[in-house]
Design an enzyme around this catalytic site. Sequence first.
Site, PDB file in Angstrom:
ATOM      1  N   ARG A 192      11.934  -0.595  -7.796  1.00  0.00           N
ATOM      2  CA  ARG A 192      11.753   0.570  -6.924  1.00  0.00           C
ATOM      3  C   ARG A 192      12.991   1.471  -6.960  1.00  0.00           C
ATOM      4  O   ARG A 192      12.877   2.696  -6.957  1.00  0.00           O
ATOM      5  CB  ARG A 192      11.470   0.044  -5.511  1.00  0.00           C
ATOM      6  CG  ARG A 192      11.461   1.043  -4.390  1.00  0.00           C
ATOM      7  CD  ARG A 192      10.141   1.784  -4.325  1.00  0.00           C
ATOM      8  NE  ARG A 192      10.104   2.657  -3.158  1.00  0.00           N
ATOM      9  CZ  ARG A 192      10.807   3.765  -3.046  1.00  0.00           C
ATOM     10  NH1 ARG A 192      11.593   4.162  -4.021  1.00  0.00           N
ATOM     11  NH2 ARG A 192      10.721   4.492  -1.945  1.00  0.00           N
ATOM     12  N   TYR A 245      -6.658  10.568   6.510  1.00  0.00           N
ATOM     13  CA  TYR A 245      -5.304  11.005   6.132  1.00  0.00           C
ATOM     14  C   TYR A 245      -5.273  12.510   5.847  1.00  0.00           C
ATOM     15  O   TYR A 245      -4.297  13.189   6.153  1.00  0.00           O
ATOM     16  CB  TYR A 245      -4.799  10.236   4.903  1.00  0.00           C
ATOM     17  CG  TYR A 245      -4.302   8.851   5.231  1.00  0.00           C
ATOM     18  CD1 TYR A 245      -3.034   8.659   5.783  1.00  0.00           C
ATOM     19  CD2 TYR A 245      -5.084   7.736   5.006  1.00  0.00           C
ATOM     20  CE1 TYR A 245      -2.573   7.387   6.090  1.00  0.00           C
ATOM     21  CE2 TYR A 245      -4.633   6.459   5.304  1.00  0.00           C
ATOM     22  CZ  TYR A 245      -3.372   6.295   5.851  1.00  0.00           C
ATOM     23  OH  TYR A 245      -2.912   5.042   6.162  1.00  0.00           O
TER      24      TYR A 245
HETATM   25  O1  1CP Z   1       8.073   0.905  -1.595  1.00  0.00           O
HETATM   26  C1  1CP Z   1       7.616   1.300  -0.497  1.00  0.00           C
HETATM   27  O2  1CP Z   1       8.292   1.418   0.500  1.00  0.00           O
HETATM   28  C2  1CP Z   1       6.177   1.728  -0.406  1.00  0.00           C
HETATM   29  C3  1CP Z   1       5.288   0.808   0.349  1.00  0.00           C
HETATM   30  C4  1CP Z   1       3.896   0.932  -0.262  1.00  0.00           C
HETATM   31  C5  1CP Z   1       3.367   0.120  -1.271  1.00  0.00           C
HETATM   32  C6  1CP Z   1       4.005  -1.061  -1.946  1.00  0.00           C
HETATM   33  C7  1CP Z   1       2.953   1.945   0.025  1.00  0.00           C
HETATM   34  C8  1CP Z   1       3.090   3.084   0.987  1.00  0.00           C
HETATM   35  N1  1CP Z   1       1.856   1.750  -0.795  1.00  0.00           N
HETATM   36  C9  1CP Z   1       2.059   0.652  -1.598  1.00  0.00           C
HETATM   37  C10 1CP Z   1       1.182   0.142  -2.660  1.00  0.00           C
HETATM   38  C11 1CP Z   1      -0.269   0.000  -2.386  1.00  0.00           C
HETATM   39  N2  1CP Z   1      -1.008   0.671  -1.436  1.00  0.00           N
HETATM   40  C12 1CP Z   1      -1.129  -0.808  -3.135  1.00  0.00           C
HETATM   41  C13 1CP Z   1      -0.659  -1.541  -4.384  1.00  0.00           C
HETATM   42  C14 1CP Z   1      -1.189  -2.774  -4.836  1.00  0.00           C
HETATM   43  C15 1CP Z   1      -0.930  -4.026  -4.002  1.00  0.00           C
HETATM   44  O3  1CP Z   1      -1.743  -4.301  -3.093  1.00  0.00           O
HETATM   45  O4  1CP Z   1       0.022  -4.770  -4.325  1.00  0.00           O
HETATM   46  C16 1CP Z   1      -2.415  -0.676  -2.553  1.00  0.00           C
HETATM   47  C17 1CP Z   1      -3.705  -1.382  -2.948  1.00  0.00           C
HETATM   48  C18 1CP Z   1      -2.312   0.272  -1.501  1.00  0.00           C
HETATM   49  C19 1CP Z   1      -3.456   0.738  -0.684  1.00  0.00           C
HETATM   50  C20 1CP Z   1      -3.196   1.510   0.565  1.00  0.00           C
HETATM   51  N3  1CP Z   1      -2.262   2.483   0.801  1.00  0.00           N
HETATM   52  C21 1CP Z   1      -4.006   1.404   1.720  1.00  0.00           C
HETATM   53  C22 1CP Z   1      -5.229   0.521   1.831  1.00  0.00           C
HETATM   54  C23 1CP Z   1      -4.890  -0.888   2.124  1.00  0.00           C
HETATM   55  C24 1CP Z   1      -4.303  -1.146   3.490  1.00  0.00           C
HETATM   56  O5  1CP Z   1      -3.136  -1.554   3.545  1.00  0.00           O
HETATM   57  O6  1CP Z   1      -5.029  -0.959   4.489  1.00  0.00           O
HETATM   58  C25 1CP Z   1      -3.497   2.301   2.682  1.00  0.00           C
HETATM   59  C26 1CP Z   1      -4.023   2.542   4.070  1.00  0.00           C
HETATM   60  C27 1CP Z   1      -2.393   2.976   2.080  1.00  0.00           C
HETATM   61  C28 1CP Z   1      -1.553   4.048   2.672  1.00  0.00           C
HETATM   62  C29 1CP Z   1      -0.141   3.658   2.696  1.00  0.00           C
HETATM   63  N4  1CP Z   1       0.686   3.712   1.607  1.00  0.00           N
HETATM   64  C30 1CP Z   1       1.941   3.221   1.925  1.00  0.00           C
HETATM   65  C31 1CP Z   1       1.895   2.834   3.299  1.00  0.00           C
HETATM   66  C32 1CP Z   1       3.057   2.265   4.075  1.00  0.00           C
HETATM   67  C33 1CP Z   1       0.581   3.078   3.765  1.00  0.00           C
HETATM   68  C34 1CP Z   1       0.017   2.788   5.148  1.00  0.00           C
HETATM   69  C35 1CP Z   1       0.407   3.864   6.099  1.00  0.00           C
HETATM   70  C36 1CP Z   1      -0.333   3.782   7.417  1.00  0.00           C
HETATM   71  O7  1CP Z   1      -0.273   2.719   8.075  1.00  0.00           O
HETATM   72  O8  1CP Z   1      -0.995   4.766   7.758  1.00  0.00           O
END
Ligand code: 1CP
Length: 340
Positions: free
Chosen positions: A34, A147
């Site tokens: 990262r 979103y």
């Molecule tokens: O490095 C960091 O700080 C970023 C953190 C991070 C990561 C590792 C985010 C930000 N997204 C991801 C990757 C991610 N997101 C994956 C990768 C594959 C894996 O599972 O290893 C996947 C499938 C997602 C899917 C995702 N993004 C969802 C659906 C699943 C869930 O958790 O409900 C949602 C809602 C998101 C939006 C999102 N992206 C990142 C965050 C912190 C969030 C959630 C924000 C919120 O709570 O509204």
Amino acid sequence: MVFIDACFRQETPYTPIWMMRQAGRYLSEYQAVRKRAKNFLDLCADVKLATEVTLQPIEILDVDAAILFSDILLLPHKMGLPLEFLPSFGPKFTQTIQNLEDMKALKRGAYKDLGFVYEIVSSVRAKLDKSKALIGFSGAPWTLATYMLEGQGSKTYSRSKKILYTEPATVHALLEALSDEIIGYLDMQAQAGANALMLFDSWAGALELEAYLEFGWSYIDKITKALKLKHPKIPLIVFPKGVGAYLGHLKGDFEVFGCGWGVPLKLAKEILGGHYVLQGNLEPARLYSQEAMVEGVEHIFGLMGKKAGFIFNLGHGMLPDLPRANAIELVRLVRTQSKR
Ligand code: 1CP
């Protein structure tokens, strides 16, 4: 592939396991990669680095499936909404959809601009062991719409709900447009080599039953039907979070139903277990304690048994401060406990 066989309810030598957010901050290896990217969006767009982090949980945890490293918000971003990932806050669209005009200004066919995602899929598939599956994914229309309407995560979803009840046609137009994009997006991921496809409807539980069926589930139904026609051999997984009370209404053309930790598995098994392979649903916070984790695993196998029809997962994503040793131990435990 054990995971794909299990999606189609074939007997497998053990119960397969993978974990939502299995690539992420709880892994020092992830944090190291990262740091090599300017920001999170750049990491998602960098074929080499995104391939590396997608493969990390396979190497470190020995899970049965890799999930594409990306984010559900890239698609709405390419449709025209500027996106930032703010450290210690999370994702934020600095411009949102306010009315039908904004909605009409969105770019169509945006999924074609996500070429780097399809390159990551091919690159991961080329490096992944043949016994391991690669899962492609998208957000479901309702979750992506929240979103785009709110700009960020929400506790109340009041903007989304206000427009849903005052201007339902605008919301339907947005969901329609998103559904077309998602079908194209997942089709391209399948063509690039994804072995299974998953729809995340993380904010399904924000809506009352009638509204969810109309504004959420009906579009999932449309998407899965379209994908099933194009790719009958690719299993489809749906994960509508927070809808335990609606389980009896959620039938459709897919193979695997993902259960969030709030759904009692006993109930899901009774209502959906005959129709779908269930996936889930260990409370991620149990991984803070090895005792609580072992107890959770035993409870789940006690309910689901060790026959076909079940895939082990967490009931939501890995948390950044969970001990990695327990994640490794969880995979080992599930594999040894479920040996046939
Ligand atoms: O490095 C960091 O700080 C970023 C953190 C991070 C990561 C590792 C985010 C930000 N997204 C991801 C990757 C991610 N997101 C994956 C990768 C594959 C894996 O599972 O290893 C996947 C499938 C997602 C899917 C995702 N993004 C969802 C659906 C699943 C869930 O958790 O409900 C949602 C809602 C998101 C939006 C999102 N992206 C990142 C965050 C912190 C969030 C959630 C924000 C919120 O709570 O509204």
